[in-house]
Design a protein around this motif. Structure first.
Motif, mmCIF file in Angstrom:
data_model
loop_
_atom_site.group_PDB
_atom_site.id
_atom_site.type_symbol
_atom_site.label_atom_id
_atom_site.label_comp_id
_atom_site.label_asym_id
_atom_site.label_seq_id
_atom_site.Cartn_x
_atom_site.Cartn_y
_atom_site.Cartn_z
ATOM 1 N N LYS A 206 -8.702 5.506 -15.286
ATOM 2 C CA LYS A 206 -8.090 5.404 -13.957
ATOM 3 C C LYS A 206 -6.920 4.433 -13.905
ATOM 4 N N GLY A 207 -6.712 3.654 -14.973
ATOM 5 C CA GLY A 207 -5.678 2.619 -14.929
ATOM 6 C C GLY A 207 -6.236 1.369 -14.259
ATOM 7 N N VAL A 208 -5.386 0.667 -13.503
ATOM 8 C CA VAL A 208 -5.817 -0.578 -12.846
ATOM 9 C C VAL A 208 -6.639 -0.252 -11.594
ATOM 10 N N VAL A 209 -7.874 -0.773 -11.545
ATOM 11 C CA VAL A 209 -8.733 -0.625 -10.358
ATOM 12 C C VAL A 209 -8.554 -1.889 -9.513
ATOM 13 N N ILE A 210 -8.099 -1.722 -8.266
ATOM 14 C CA ILE A 210 -7.758 -2.874 -7.409
ATOM 15 C C ILE A 210 -8.860 -3.101 -6.376
ATOM 16 N N TYR A 211 -9.463 -4.296 -6.395
ATOM 17 C CA TYR A 211 -10.486 -4.666 -5.408
ATOM 18 C C TYR A 211 -9.772 -5.223 -4.180
ATOM 19 N N ILE A 212 -10.112 -4.672 -2.991
ATOM 20 C CA ILE A 212 -9.384 -5.097 -1.785
ATOM 21 C C ILE A 212 -10.319 -5.393 -0.615
ATOM 22 N N ARG A 213 -9.821 -6.237 0.279
ATOM 23 C CA ARG A 213 -10.453 -6.450 1.581
ATOM 24 C C ARG A 213 -9.396 -6.071 2.621
ATOM 25 N N VAL A 214 -9.716 -5.059 3.430
ATOM 26 C CA VAL A 214 -8.766 -4.600 4.458
ATOM 27 C C VAL A 214 -8.861 -5.531 5.660
ATOM 28 N N MET A 215 -7.745 -6.143 6.025
ATOM 29 C CA MET A 215 -7.704 -7.056 7.186
ATOM 30 C C MET A 215 -7.353 -6.290 8.472
ATOM 31 N N ASN A 216 -6.334 -5.432 8.374
ATOM 32 C CA ASN A 216 -5.909 -4.609 9.509
ATOM 33 C C ASN A 216 -5.521 -3.225 9.007
ATOM 34 N N GLY A 217 -5.581 -2.232 9.919
ATOM 35 C CA GLY A 217 -5.142 -0.889 9.569
ATOM 36 C C GLY A 217 -6.153 -0.128 8.730
ATOM 37 N N VAL A 218 -5.683 0.930 8.065
ATOM 38 C CA VAL A 218 -6.554 1.840 7.308
ATOM 39 C C VAL A 218 -5.898 2.180 5.969
ATOM 40 N N LEU A 219 -6.723 2.369 4.927
ATOM 41 C CA LEU A 219 -6.225 2.860 3.631
ATOM 42 C C LEU A 219 -6.885 4.209 3.346
ATOM 43 N N ARG A 220 -6.066 5.240 3.092
ATOM 44 C CA ARG A 220 -6.593 6.597 2.866
ATOM 45 C C ARG A 220 -6.104 7.149 1.528
ATOM 46 N N ASN A 221 -6.786 8.182 1.067
ATOM 47 C CA ASN A 221 -6.375 8.920 -0.121
ATOM 48 C C ASN A 221 -4.994 9.522 0.078
ATOM 49 N N GLY A 222 -4.118 9.462 -0.927
ATOM 50 C CA GLY A 222 -2.795 10.078 -0.838
ATOM 51 C C GLY A 222 -1.778 9.281 -0.059
ATOM 52 N N MET A 223 -2.184 8.131 0.485
ATOM 53 C CA MET A 223 -1.286 7.306 1.308
ATOM 54 C C MET A 223 -0.280 6.576 0.412
ATOM 55 N N ARG A 224 0.951 6.469 0.869
ATOM 56 C CA ARG A 224 1.991 5.731 0.134
ATOM 57 C C ARG A 224 1.929 4.265 0.569
ATOM 58 N N ILE A 225 1.669 3.375 -0.389
ATOM 59 C CA ILE A 225 1.511 1.946 -0.038
ATOM 60 C C ILE A 225 2.536 1.091 -0.785
ATOM 61 N N LYS A 226 2.681 -0.131 -0.298
ATOM 62 C CA LYS A 226 3.656 -1.062 -0.884
ATOM 63 C C LYS A 226 2.965 -2.392 -1.180
ATOM 64 N N MET A 227 3.198 -2.940 -2.379
ATOM 65 C CA MET A 227 2.715 -4.292 -2.705
ATOM 66 C C MET A 227 3.833 -5.264 -2.346
ATOM 67 N N MET A 228 3.558 -6.129 -1.368
ATOM 68 C CA MET A 228 4.633 -6.875 -0.723
ATOM 69 C C MET A 228 5.306 -7.914 -1.624
ATOM 70 N N ASN A 229 4.525 -8.641 -2.425
ATOM 71 C CA ASN A 229 5.139 -9.685 -3.259
ATOM 72 C C ASN A 229 5.986 -9.095 -4.378
ATOM 73 N N LEU A 230 5.509 -7.977 -4.963
ATOM 74 C CA LEU A 230 6.254 -7.346 -6.065
ATOM 75 C C LEU A 230 7.278 -6.328 -5.554
ATOM 76 N N ASP A 231 7.178 -5.988 -4.244
ATOM 77 C CA ASP A 231 8.058 -4.996 -3.619
ATOM 78 C C ASP A 231 8.014 -3.671 -4.390
ATOM 79 N N LYS A 232 6.786 -3.210 -4.663
ATOM 80 C CA LYS A 232 6.601 -1.970 -5.447
ATOM 81 C C LYS A 232 5.819 -0.956 -4.622
ATOM 82 N N GLU A 233 6.250 0.309 -4.641
ATOM 83 C CA GLU A 233 5.564 1.367 -3.902
ATOM 84 C C GLU A 233 4.795 2.286 -4.858
ATOM 85 N N VAL A 234 3.551 2.628 -4.468
ATOM 86 C CA VAL A 234 2.715 3.545 -5.254
ATOM 87 C C VAL A 234 1.927 4.443 -4.292
#
Length: 596
Positions: A206-234
């Motif tokens: 699977k590559g890198v598995v990222i452990y997260i705690r959602v503070m606000n909003g929702v994370l869904r399958n197929g969603m385009r997200i951005k990592m803010m410090n690295l300014d990278k979209e996946v």
């Protein structure tokens, strides 16, 4: 999902007070695992964790619990390590929670890391539930533990839960207290997505598995997200939770803990403490990340076979993803060729990283003598930090050298206090204060880090007959007198054995190194001279005699000059060999030097 039905909590305690066993029982009671699959330390999935009986990595798991009020609650549990070297793991985990179970061993009472982890939880504004574990042990004085919890932490007796995780006593009370006492998470599903990365690991498929705690909003399958410090979209490829096996879900809403995968193959693209947001509707500012930890202990890590250098680089990248508290940079050595200079939080941390590299990535490694980082002020006012003896400037350029000091708290029974004081004095410790904590003493010293990293904990255990414990934190730099100790083998410096030592300990260390090497270096066809030098002076010297060969064995009778010619020829040969011969130093010699 209804936020009022979610509880995020962590289990914190001193080492060996029963965190993992309590986590096992909570999973068994809530049906996350059944009796057939149950075994001790379910969440400790590393072989190394099982063998040593300690937790090294924090683990997250989702439990479902039907409380007495008839509602079904989602409990997100994060089990944490107890050893002082893995405090960073505890700190990361606490940021994903609203509450914590503070576990205390009924037979040991409050210990140093209990207090250290308590203050970490307080800094994260968590609600705390005191849990006294191991109440099934015979002949324990429960009143002492109750008094300590009251005096040190101001916990009320009615808020304390008494359990035996091993026997399963009081587990239901713990679950009810979690539901009743720990607040539900805040957050809004309608707000822009904001999620904290609190851990990650590398999976071959699977590559890198990222452990997260959602503070606000929702994370869904197929969603385009951005990592803010690295300014990278996946793009998110999988969303899931651990219960305790990975289980896919459609989405993670605010307040939930889980994982995502985005087919990221480069470990450098994920940073623990980074904020994930929706690339189409980003949040205004990132969450507060984690403080950058400064490594305290440095050592060179080299592959035994130079051809494995690239494999070592790849292994370090993947391991650093899973454990960002150690750092590394390339370096080269005359003795070992190309390798890496690695920084660790302590000696146990160094051991664990070494074993994980050897087991998980099948590498054969050589580690150099561990040392600490020194701060040097040159005469031209330039300030530099050095992590290896090779970086030490010429003594004529140095105005002053400072070494790192730790503030060390030692918990000891009153009867062994004098032995601890005497031991600390030998370690150049500066006494600060002592306090009575119930029936024990808490003694605080300022100790040079170089004296703590090797055997300070073992010496405290010996001096206190096993009842003592230590906690430490970085204090700062203080002026010191440090010299570079070199080991010469046949008048050539062997940089692997070079180290920085305090002026008062240079002779003793040099003598120990030379004596040890004399016993461990095998005899060669030529004589080997081993010397310890410091500031141009030879402190200690020894010789390893050459292997004897009787060149005159076949001379029967005749003139003595025949034998003399053969002896002279042999002498010349050995002299030439000594100039060009290379001394083979076995791996045991490096390991033995580590223990000095």
């Amino acid at each position: 999902m209804d936020k009022s039905l979610i509880r995020n909590f962590s289990i914190i305690a001193h080492i060996d007070h029963g965190k993992s066993t309590l986590a096992d029982r909570l999973m068994l009671s809530t049906g996350a695992i059944d009796e057939r699959k149950f075994h001790n330390q379910v969440l400790d999935d590393m072989d190394l964790e099982r063998e040593r009986g300690i937790t090294i990595k924090a683990s997250a798991v989702r439990l479902k619990y039907r409380a007495n009020d008839g509602k079904e609650y989602i409990l997100n549990l994060i089990d944490t390590p107890g050893h002082v070297d893995f405090t960073y793991e505890v700190e990361k985990s606490l940021r994903a929670c609203e509450g914590a179970l503070l576990v205390v061993d009924a037979s040991q009472g409050v210990e140093s890391q209990t207090i250290g982890n308590y203050y970490l939880a307080i800094d994260s504004n968590l609600e705390m539930i005191p849990v006294v574990n191991k109440i099934d042990i015979a002949n324990i004085d429960m009143n002492i533990v109750k008094t300590e919890l009251k005096e040190i932490f101001s916990f009320k007796e009615e808020d304390t839960i008494f359990v035996s995780a091993k026997e399963g006593i009081g587990i239901e009370d713990v679950l009810e207290k979690i539901v009743e006492f720990i607040p539900h998470p805040e957050g809004n599903d309608e707000d822009p997505t904001q999620a904290l990365i609190f851990d990650s690991k590398y999976d071959t498929y699977k590559g890198v598995v990222i452990y997260i705690r959602v503070m606000n909003g929702v994370l869904r399958n197929g969603m385009r997200i951005k990592m803010m410090n690295l300014d990278k979209e996946v793009t998110i490829e999988e969303v899931g939770v651990f219960s305790p096996e990975a289980q896919k879900v459609k989405e993670l809403t605010s307040g939930e803990v889980g994982y995502i995968t985005c087919n990221i193959r480069d470990p450098h693209e994920v940073h623990v403490g980074d904020t994930i947001t929706d690339s189409k509707n980003p949040c205004k500012k990132p969450l507060d990340g984690y403080r950058r930890l400064k490594p305290l202990v440095f050592a060179g890590v080299y592959p035994e076979n130079p051809a494995e250098f690239m494999n070592l680089r790849e292994a370090l990248e993947k391991l650093n993803l899973n454990d960002p508290s150690f750092v590394y940079e390339p370096e080269s050595s005359q003795s070992f060729g190309h390798g890496f200079r690695c920084g660790f939080l302590g000696l146990l941390h160094m051991e664990i990283v070494q074993e994980r590299l050897q087991r998980e990535y099948n590498l054969n490694l050589i580690l150099t003598t561990p040392n600490v980082s020194y701060r040097i002020t040159k005469r031209n006012k330039e300030v530099i930090e050095i992590e290896s003896p090779a970086q030490l400037p010429d003594l004529a350029e140095i105005a002053q050298i400072e070494e790192p000091y730790l503030s060390v708290s030692v918990f000891t029974p009153v009867s062994t206090m004098d032995a601890v004081m005497e031991m600390a004095k030998r370690k150049r410790a500066v006494y600060q204060e002592s306090l009575y904590v119930s029936d024990r003493m808490k003694i605080i010293f300022d100790v040079p880090l170089s004296e703590v990293i090797v055997d300070f904990n073992d010496l405290v255990k010996s001096a206190t007959r096993g009842y003592g414990s230590i906690d430490y934190e970085f204090k700062g730099y203080m002026v010191t007198q440090v010299l570079k100790l070199d080991i010469l083998i046949n008048e050539k410096i062997c940089d692997a054995f070079s180290c920085l030592v305090h002026k008062d300990h240079s002779y003793e260390k040099g003598l120990n190194l030379v004596s040890k090497l004399k016993d461990l270096i095998p005899r060669q066809l030529f004589e080997i001279k081993i010397q310890a030098t410091c500031s141009g002076r030879i402190l200690s010297s020894a010789k390893v005699k050459s292997v004897g060969k009787n060149v005159t064995a076949k001379c029967y009778g005749g003139d003595i000059t025949r034998k003399r010619k053969l002896w002279e020829k042999q002498k010349e040969g050995k002299k030439r060999l000594k100039q060009v011969g290379r001394v083979e130093i076995p791996q045991e010699a490096f390991l033995a030097v580590l223990k000095i």
